[in-house]
Design an enzyme around this catalytic site. Structure first.
Site, PDB file in Angstrom:
ATOM      1  N   ASP A  14     -18.742  40.151  37.889  1.00  0.00           N
ATOM      2  CA  ASP A  14     -18.087  41.416  38.232  1.00  0.00           C
ATOM      3  C   ASP A  14     -19.062  42.569  38.051  1.00  0.00           C
ATOM      4  OD1 ASP A  14     -16.451  43.628  38.507  1.00  0.00           O
ATOM      5  OD2 ASP A  14     -14.874  42.870  37.181  1.00  0.00           O
ATOM      6  N   HIS A  47     -15.136  41.083  41.087  1.00  0.00           N
ATOM      7  CA  HIS A  47     -14.061  41.931  40.577  1.00  0.00           C
ATOM      8  C   HIS A  47     -12.675  41.451  40.993  1.00  0.00           C
ATOM      9  CE1 HIS A  47     -12.637  45.430  38.551  1.00  0.00           C
ATOM     10  NE2 HIS A  47     -12.093  45.964  39.631  1.00  0.00           N
TER      11      HIS A  47
END
Length: 324
Positions: free
Chosen positions: A274, A303
Site C-alpha cells: 500500500d 490500498h
C-alpha cells in the site's frame, strides 16, 4: 506495486515515539463539549429505495457547529435493537445510494452510512450531499488535507471527527439499534475516522479499521509520494516556514494518539504493498492500540487491501464478538 516499507518482522514490533501535545485530551474534551451545545436533532425520513427486505431512512443530524450532516440508516425490515455498524467513507467519496450498503443488513445489523462534510464529488461512483460551511481563514492546497492546517481549532478534520462522534449518538437514538452494540468501521479515510471515534466516543463497542489514513503523518509524508498525503507536501513546498505549525496541528489528529487511547476490541487490516497508507503507518497504530486487537495482513495487495475477503472476516469477527 512492490514491497517498499519495513519488512514484516520489523512492522510487527514498530512502535514509534508519538508526537502528542500536552493538551490533546483537553482539546478534544473542549471540542466535543462545544459541539454538544448544539442539539443533535436527528431526523429519520423513510426513503423508498425499492428494496423489500430492508428499511431505509434518509437521515440528517447536527454535526460540528450545528451544521447539517447527511447519512443513510439501513436496517433489516421490522428489526428492533439490532447491532449497528456506523460506516465512515474513504477520501473524496460520499454516502452514495442505500443499495450500496446491504451487506450488514443481510447479516442482521443496522448500518448508518455517514457523509463526510465537503466531500463526495471526487469519485465517479460515489456521491455525497453534505457541505462544509466552515472552511477556516487559511489557504489550502487542492483537496481538504490542508484546509485550516495552520491552526488545530480551524483544521478540517476537527469538524469531521466531531461529526463522526455525533453520528454514533444518532445511531443510538433509533429504535432499530441496540445502543450497547454499536461498531465503527471504515476503509482508508474512513478507517482513520473510525480509529479516532473509537477513542473519543464511549458508546462504541468495537472498531473495524481497514488500511487507515490520517495516521503517523510525519512518516507518511516522508515515505510516500501519493495523494492525499502529498497535499501536505505540496503545501509545505510553498509555505516553507510553516512546517513546525503544520505538524503541531496534525498532532491533534494523528491516529497514533487516538490508538493509544483505544480500549474497545479492534480488528485492523493492512496491505503490505500500500503506497497510499504505508504499512508502517498502519502497524504503528495497531501496535499502540490499547485494547484487545487483531490484524489481517494482505501481503500482495495495495490500498484496496482485502476487499470483500476482509468484509467476510469482519462479518465472522462481529458474529463471534457479540455471540459472547
Amino acid at each position: 506495486m512492490a514491497l517498499f516499507d519495513l519488512p514484516l518482522e520489523r512492522l510487527r514490533d514498530y512502535r514509534p515515539d508519538r508526537d502528542e501535545p500536552a493538551d490533546f485530551d483537553g482539546f478534544w474534551k473542549d471540542t466535543l463539549a462545544e459541539a454538544s451545545s448544539h442539539p443533535l436533532e436527528p431526523s429519520f425520513t423513510p426513503y423508498d429505495a425499492a428494496l423489500s427486505t430492508v428499511e431505509v431512512f434518509d437521515t440528517t443530524f447536527a454535526g460540528w457547529g450545528g451544521h447539517p450532516i447527511h447519512a443513510w440508516l439501513v436496517a433489516p425490515q421490522g428489526t428492533t435493537a439490532a447491532p449497528c455498524v456506523v460506516q465512515y467513507i474513504g477520501y473524496g467519496g460520499g454516502r452514495d445510494l442505500p443499495l450500496d450498503h446491504l451487506v450488514w443488513p443481510a447479516a442482521g445489523f443496522a448500518t448508518l452510512v455517514v457523509d463526510t462534510r465537503g466531500q463526495g464529488a471526487q469519485h465517479h461512483n460515489s456521491s455525497g450531499s453534505t457541505g462544509d460551511p466552515h472552511g477556516g481563514p487559511h489557504m489550502q492546497a487542492p483537496g481538504v488535507m490542508t484546509r485550516g492546517i495552520l491552526d488545530p481549532e480551524h483544521y478540517y478534520y476537527r469538524r469531521v471527527f466531531t461529526d463522526a462522534v455525533r453520528a454514533v449518538d444518532v445511531a443510538a437514538a433509533h429504535p432499530a439499534v441496540d445502543a450497547d452494540r454499536i461498531v465503527v468501521a471504515g476503509v482508508s479515510q474512513g478507517g482513520g475516522i473510525a480509529q479516532a471515534v473509537a477513542a473519543l466516543q464511549p458508546k462504541v463497542a468495537a472498531a473495524l479499521i481497514d488500511v487507515p489514513f490520517l495516521t503517523h503523518f510525519r512518516r507518511a509524508v516522508e515515505i510516500t509520494d501519493r495523494d492525499p498525503y502529498q497535499e501536505i507536501v505540496r503545501f509545505l513546498s510553498t509555505q516553507r516556514d510553516s512546517a513546525e505549525q503544520v505538524f503541531r496541528t496534525l498532532s491533534y489528529f494523528d491516529g497514533l494518539n487516538f490508538a493509544a487511547r483505544g480500549e474497545v476490541p479492534a480488528l485492523y487490516s493492512v496491505a503490505l504493498m500500500d503506497w497510499i497508507c504505508p504499512p508502517s503507518t498502519v502497524y504503528a497504530a495497531y501496535n499502540l492500540w490499547a485494547g484487545r486487537k487483531d490484524i489481517t495482513v494482505w501481503p500482495w495487495n495495495g490500498h484496496e487491501g482485502g476487499g470483500s475477503r476482509q468484509r467476510d472476516i469482519q462479518l465472522r469477527y462481529l458474529r463471534d464478538l457479540f455471540a459472547g
